[in-house]
Design a protein around this motif. Sequence first.
Motif: not given
Length: 544
Positions: A110-135
């Motif tokens: 998470x530090x040396x490969x900071x960008x590569x490991x910054x992703x989030x799974x594309x899950x269905x539940x993520x679409x409803x939390x924070x309008x699907x538009x949070x960080x």
Amino acid sequence: MFPNIWNNLPQQFQNDLATTATFGTLLIILYYIYIRNIRKNAKKRRGSVQEAKRLDGPFSWPIVGNASQISDGHITFCRWAEKYGPVYRIKLGTHFTLVLNSLSAIKQAINQHRDIYSGRPIFKSNEVVSFGRGVAFNDRTTMPDWHKRKGFMVKKLHLYVVSSETKQKLEQNATKMILYLGTTVEQQAKKSVSGYIDPADIVKTSIGNFMCLVCFGRSYPVTDEVFLRLLSNNKEFGEVAGMGNRIDTMPCLKIMPKYRKAAKEFETLSKRIRNWVYERFDENLAIHERGECKSLVDVFLQDDWTSNLINGCQNGSNHSNSRMNKIDFVALFVDIFGAGQDTLVSAQLFIFHYMLKYPSIAKKIRNEVNRVIGKNGTISIVDRPSLPYTEAVVHEVFRHSSLTATTIPHRTLADSVVQGYHVPSNSLVLLNFYAVNHDPNFWKSPEVFHPERFLLHSLEGRLELNKNIINKYLVFSSGARKCPGDEITFHWLILSTSILLHKYDLMQDPNYPATEGENFGLTARPQPFKMKLVRRHEQSNGTS
């Protein structure tokens, strides 16, 4: 026979067929060259990835993967680490998942490969939390300006904590709700039949109002309908959130009534929480005055990126990076408000838990506070450098409890190598903070609650925090996904621990004491216990 058939075909057809065959052959050759070049270039890009070791891990079943084998989460991961090493793979449903169990592996990822490991799974539940538009549940692949939004949030939260005007207000708000917490526990315990109460509901009320003060500049009476809706939403969300990842990784579970109901409740509660924050933002916006900083909303609005919201709120989508629309703005506050409450409630309950369990440590904190402000003084956050033992206790509470035992899953955005192992792109990643915080190779007697491990003596003989050690445990993560609210959390906990132990003796109910074991939701919480707070000046023996 074939030549006879060929010779009998019309000449034009023979020519067309020959041309087609030649063209097809040429296409195959070109396709072969194309694929060979792709593989060659990929090998150059990956470099050592081609030479990296393949990940080992436990046998996984079709469809469910290893889900049925994970009976106790982080403890199961620790057992597998003993067999497969600190870096191994499992499957959550059909999802290839990397599990990291050591500080060196996690920091490399998470530090040396900071960008590569910054992703989030594309899950269905993520679409409803924070309008699907949070960080919290997006990344640069799902939100092109994700880095800008996350940076904006981090910058504004830090400004709120360090700016002279808002720093003072933060301390006032925290002190107000800490005193409310102490007084209410004291009074309700006196009224109870046993003389002791479970403090959990009062902690949730106090911290809920603290976060309202931080974010929106106001608190609510505990009987207020708006505030009761917030507490109800939080309670219900915590009860169903644990099923969210299971359903996301194994959608087939929704054929079962229990999980189908949980998925529906998760969506309903997510909408209720984000609508609650949306309403509070509208109220705050209506009274906002430029240049005034009563709340975190005010701090966020003092920026060119959000200035359009003051003059006219936009509800639709906004594809321009020069302005943030209303829903995007509110989505940031859903992230801050939700995560902040849950973490603080868990941490405060663990502070009570450990102070009840180890009264000698509580006494050392009280003595330190007395040396700084006297028995009748008032503690302030500016006294924090003079309270190294108190702060060491807070660090040890985080380490020992590991209230974020494992993280919300990350997702890799490209191939990488961690500790010599090849990790494919689009892998899920789980970080086992509990394993790091209880690693016997680093921590001496990690199962023992020992705040002194974070302390050292200076050359002048003064007790000081060991700054080389306090970043060796993990609770707020690191890298691109580091929790931006850690400073606010530490402010509250150092103030609450100092103020309450300075004013009160904490006493536990012998029939419902603080015991080992945790309950897991979004974060871990101690097993229920009962306690009372007794003002120190009311004790006839006058002990210190």
